[in-house]
Scaffold this motif. Structure first.
Motif, mmCIF file in Angstrom:
data_model
loop_
_atom_site.group_PDB
_atom_site.id
_atom_site.type_symbol
_atom_site.label_atom_id
_atom_site.label_comp_id
_atom_site.label_asym_id
_atom_site.label_seq_id
_atom_site.Cartn_x
_atom_site.Cartn_y
_atom_site.Cartn_z
ATOM 1 N N GLU A 24 41.309 -18.244 -39.678
ATOM 2 C CA GLU A 24 41.470 -16.806 -39.478
ATOM 3 C C GLU A 24 40.106 -16.176 -39.296
ATOM 4 O OE1 GLU A 24 43.312 -12.795 -41.625
ATOM 5 O OE2 GLU A 24 43.856 -14.797 -42.352
ATOM 6 N N PHE A 25 39.967 -15.336 -38.289
ATOM 7 C CA PHE A 25 38.691 -14.679 -38.005
ATOM 8 C C PHE A 25 38.961 -13.241 -37.608
ATOM 9 C CE2 PHE A 25 35.367 -13.489 -34.897
ATOM 10 C CZ PHE A 25 34.274 -13.524 -35.754
ATOM 11 N N ARG A 26 38.459 -12.311 -38.435
ATOM 12 C CA ARG A 26 38.635 -10.878 -38.197
ATOM 13 C C ARG A 26 40.092 -10.508 -37.962
ATOM 14 N NH1 ARG A 26 33.260 -9.053 -34.673
ATOM 15 N NH2 ARG A 26 31.731 -9.807 -36.211
ATOM 16 N N GLY A 27 40.937 -11.085 -38.770
ATOM 17 C CA GLY A 27 42.355 -10.790 -38.709
ATOM 18 C C GLY A 27 43.129 -11.555 -37.648
ATOM 19 N N LYS A 36 44.575 -14.978 -36.326
ATOM 20 C CA LYS A 36 44.918 -16.280 -36.887
ATOM 21 C C LYS A 36 45.191 -17.315 -35.800
ATOM 22 C CE LYS A 36 47.040 -14.308 -41.055
ATOM 23 N NZ LYS A 36 48.275 -14.235 -41.879
#
Length: 233
Positions: free
Chosen positions: A183-186, A188
């Motif tokens: 997950e990265f900055r919301g 997924k």
């Protein structure tokens, strides 16, 4: 494979061939690159490679004499001479695959308004364009075509089948790729890719490739869908 590139801007080519996959292919001996300075085949003090066009008009035209001498000094029994030109056939992945079957490619890089028509008539086997736009010279198209061809030579990319699932390999654009973190900055990674279910993953990738092609390249999708339907009949 031997690849010769004829140009009046040899330094442009050297910078491209000296990096990444092209460099590795040369160092491994799978490809032998040679950059040929067209000016070496001129016979005047100014090393002239162009002249004004007959009939008038803007720009300059590449002279036939040095190009003929350069190609004739390189050409062998199994040589394919390629001219990069906006008037050529649109270069494609199938064309790249076809060219891997040739043992010696010679690229003529046009400049200015193009080359004298007699070059096209007497020397050139194939003409390729990399898109419907005009560049300053033919070095970049020649490098693009060479790169697309070289990476398809078995062993250049390393693993068996390394190019099998790339865009255009099956007539489709490639599916989306993800790597860590999950997950990265919301945003997924799709759950299916972490499921361990290879069948589900393969189906998801195929669906994504088809959807992406349908949305972004309807021309490719139409051809792919037609071949798919013909295969079911």
């Amino acid at each position: 494979m031997n690849i010769d590139i004829i140009t009046i801007f040899p330094d442009m080519v050297g910078a491209i061939l000296g990096e990444s996959i092209m460099k590795r292919a040369a160092e491994s001996g799978q490809v032998n690159f040679r950059v040929v300075n067209l000016r070496d085949f001129t016979h005047d003090t100014h090393r002239t490679t162009d002249d004004r066009p007959y009939g008038g008009g803007p720009g300059m035209v590449m002279k036939p004499e040095p190009i003929f001498e350069a190609v004739e000094s390189l050409r062998g029994d199994n040589t394919t001479v390629i001219l990069t030109t906006p008037q050529g056939e649109r270069f494609s992945q199938p064309a790249a695959g076809e060219l891997t079957g040739h043992s010696h490619l010679v690229f003529i890089c046009g400049h200015y308004e193009g080359v004298d028509e007699r070059v096209r008539e007497a020397l050139v086997d194939r003409e390729f364009s990399i898109g419907d736009y005009v560049l300053t010279n033919g070095v970049l198209p020649a490098a693009v075509i060479a790169d697309a061809v070289v990476r398809l030579i078995p062993g250049v990319l390393g693993g068996e089948g390394a190019t099998d699932e790339e865009s255009f390999g099956e007539g489709l654009l490639e599916y989306p790729h993800y790597t860590r973190p999950p997950e990265f900055r919301g945003m997924k990674v799709p759950e299916v890719l972490s499921s361990g279910d290879h069948g589900r993953i393969a189906r998801w990738r195929r669906e994504q490739a088809e959807a992406r092609t349908r949305e972004r390249r309807p021309d490719l999708w139409e051809r792919y869908d037609r071949l798919r339907r013909d295969g079911r009949e």
